[in-house]
Design an enzyme around this catalytic site. Structure first.
Site: not given
Length: 699
Positions: A240, A449
């Site tokens: 990542d 979110e």
């Protein structure tokens, strides 16, 4: 089919011609060209969770959690194929114009098959479900759609984020996810295992956090013992973004960047999204790694590039034309997905609306006419958007008047900076009072979110502090309820919310999710009965976050429908239709490594699509999940007052438990299978007015 052995040989031969400096340079996400060998620059960073993302125009499908509501493997594969087609079309033109920029390649960091274990997690919208079986089935279907079945990979899919990763976002760079062997193998790993073994996913991305003390991009347990060892994964592993620098900056597993680069590459991380692999040569000089470590990684990444047909000018995918981007077929598929993903949670009979009986329709709410409420995160760009307001206006035409009020800001206490708090409330009440029915559209968007560092949400973390809608929207809901007019609430979020007020005060509640660029059309068509809803919740809608364990607690006890002990608002697997479907009877027979269930299905209501769900309960083993587990599902279309049969496949592995040592085996002789349109829990049965059929299985 693709020949990995041939690709590996070609990669080995090409890499052998490179200097060690050139090999190391190819392990960055933005790999430079090697002109003397005819190797073009390549950027490994590309996104496609629900359409080609961040690369300009592309068909924008519903957000993954919305697509999961379809419980449909076939359409997931079709969507994956459509996304891959557009990816190739865009790639072909980019290469033709010498554009090798980020988001323009063929290696897509999708799907996200992490478990949506806690509704507070902002990135849960990118995932499919709180259930490992549903996540695995949909993930494999999307992977197969993306990668295709031709001579070359259509695009290379990536299963992320490996493993035991689901927030909190604010802690992900330093957090250690501690889990039991049972939870690891029962809940967190199954979707990844199936992605590797059945989906043959070409890439796996490591998570930011540590798991059981080891950073996920430098984990001997996860990467060597499980992924490449036990599962036999042969593709490439990617970190990542900037996760390897977390080794020394936040996890403090290593002391320096060269040490972090060394740990990652020795554990088998081939591509670094970030800059830490700039220190690979320093690590080599310091004796922390060998040339063979760099060579092995380089061979793996070039194996993928050969499998993609990058060096074959006759690759069939090179002929895919740009005209496939946002073509009519793909737009129709996106609209179909939106229709199938919307979930009807409550209906007192108001739906479907009869347009002949309506003169004025009030559309209110901050998400009613906001494009951001359609798209979710990791999105592309559409050439046209249809909001809920626009969808209703288009559907109604001149047959009724449509009044509109924004009602409130999404999260601030006023819309206009110089206005007083609640400056749109009076207008919203006026619209409601002048309307025969109100469609109230609330929710969140990717700024409230999502991934970390969004400034507008609580703490900038990306996660929710609780399950409540922002206070201005709660005030708006109360104000509209006070008018006494019938209200249909549309909630557009990527996660479960506390919708108790809406459930208690409004005539209908619809979970619209982030339904894609033209999702407002699908929602409008549902309201007026052009089709019957059929979506089912892939996550549990709890009453409150107070009912859940601490967000940082990764133990599965009292989480998700399989383990939760209390009452919920809307259960996993629940969703209403405009029909009245029941399963009065079901039988089971063996067929090799699976069971085939034949269900009798009746419909005493209007014609509809419906999802049949099968759950299994182990009646003996102390290692069984507390409640029951999804083990099969299928779609059925059934007419008004029709009776028909349907077959559902259940793998025999559904009989297995996972013990405290993480071992999987059959540990019981007595099982119950539940076949119906929901879970067998009391709440689902009460909401739907029907119970699943039961099959007792003794082995």
């Amino acid at each position: 089919m693709r020949d990995r052995t041939k690709a590996q040989a070609a990669a080995k031969a090409l890499v052998a011609q490179m200097t060690i400096e050139e090999r190391a340079s190819q392990l960055k996400y933005d790999a430079p060209a090697i002109d003397r060998l005819g190797i073009p620059a390549y950027n490994w960073w590309n996104e496609a969770l629900h359409g080609v993302a961040r690369a300009g125009t592309a068909t924008m499908f519903p957000q993954p959690v919305a697509m999961a509501s379809m419980f449909d493997e076939d359409i997931m594969k079709k969507i994956g194929d459509a996304v891959a087609t557009e990816a190739r079309a865009k790639y072909n033109e980019a290469v033709k114009h010498g554009d090798h920029d980020i988001y323009k390649g063929l290696t897509f960091w999708s799907p996200n098959i992490n478990l949506f274990r806690d509704p507070r997690w902002g990135r849960g919208q990118e995932t499919y479900s709180e259930d490992p079986y549903l996540t695995a089935r949909l993930g494999v279907s999307y992977i197969k759609g993306l990668q295709g079945d031709g001579e070359y990979l259509k695009v290379a899919a990536c299963a992320k984020h490996f493993a035991v990763h689901s927030g909190p976002e604010a802690l992900r760079h330093e957090f250690d996810a501690e889990v039991s062997e049972k939870d690891l193998w029962e809940t967190y790993l199954p979707a990844f295992e199936v992605a590797v073994k059945e989906g043959e996913v070409e890439s796996v991305m490591g998570a930011y956090n540590r798991t059981l003390g080891e950073p996920c991009c430098g984990s001997e347990l996860l990467m060597k013992k499980i992924l490449r060892g036990k599962w036999g994964f042969e593709g490439h592993y990617v970190s990542d973004c900037w996760a390897i620098s977390d080794f020394h900056n936040h996890h403090h597993i290593t002391a320096t960047a060269p040490e972090s680069a060394a740990l990652a590459i020795k554990m088998g991380c081939d591509v670094n999204c970030g800059v830490t692999y700039l220190y690979l040569l320093r690590a080599l000089e310091d004796g922390l790694i060998t040339e063979e470590d760099i060579t092995a990684a380089t061979e793996r990444v070039f194996t993928t590039r050969f499998l993609l047909g990058e060096f074959d000018e006759n690759c069939a995918y090179n002929a895919i034309p740009y005209e496939t981007v946002e073509c009519a077929e793909h737009l129709a598929l996106s609209e179909e997905a939106a229709r199938k993903s919307v979930v009807l949670l409550k209906n007192d009979g108001i739906l479907p609306l009869n347009l002949e009986n309506l003169r004025t329709i009030g559309v209110i709410g901050p998400n009613a006419d906001d494009r951001m409420s359609l798209i979710g995160n990791y999105h592309g760009t559409a050439s046209r958007y249809i909001t809920v307001l626009e969808g209703i206006q288009d559907y109604v035409g001149d047959k009724a008047r449509v009044l509109y009020s924004e009602g409130s800001h999404l999260y601030r206490d006023r819309v206009e900076g110089l206005g007083l708090p609640n400056d749109r409330i009076a207008e919203a009440q006026t619209v409601a009072e002048h309307s025969d029915v109100v469609v109230l559209v609330v929710g969140l968007n990717e700024n409230l979110e999502g991934e970390e560092m969004h400034e507008s949400n609580a703490g900038g973390s990306g996660d929710k502090l609780d399950l409540l809608l922002p206070e201005p929207q709660r005030r708006l809901m109360e104000a509209v309820a006070e008018t006494g007019k019938p209200v249909i609430l549309i909630n557009m979020t990527g996660s479960a919310m506390d919708l108790r007020f809406a459930d208690q005060h409004f005539s209908a509640v619809v979970q619209g999710w982030y339904p894609g660029a033209r999702g407002g059309k699908a929602i409008a068509e549902l309201l007026f009965g052009k089709y019957s809803p059929s979506g089912k919740l892939p996550v549990t809608f709890y009453n409150s976050a107070d009912d859940l364990p601490d967000f940082t607690d990764y133990a599965m006890e009292n989480r998700t429908y399989r383990y939760f002990k209390g009452d919920v608002l809307y259960p996993f697997g629940y969703g209403l239709t405009y029909g009245k479907v029941e399963v009065p009877d079901a039988t089971l027979r063996e067929d090799g490594d699976r069971f085939i269930i034949t269900a009798t299905v009746t419909n005493s209501g209007r014609a509809t699509d419906e999802i049949l769900e099968v759950y299994i309960r182990d009646n003996e083993s102390k290692f069984a999940v507390r409640n029951h587990s999804l083990c099969g599902f299928t779609h059925i279309s059934i007419g008004e007052n029709e009776t028909k049969t349907a077959e559902i496949m259940v793998p025999k592995t559904a009989l297995e438990i996972v013990d405290d040592h993480g071992e999987r085996r059959v540990d019981s002789h007595c099982f119950t299978l539940f076949v119906g349109i929901s879970q067998p829990d009391e709440k689902s049965c009460a909401l739907l007015g029907t119970k699943p059929a039961e099959i007792e299985l003794d082995i």
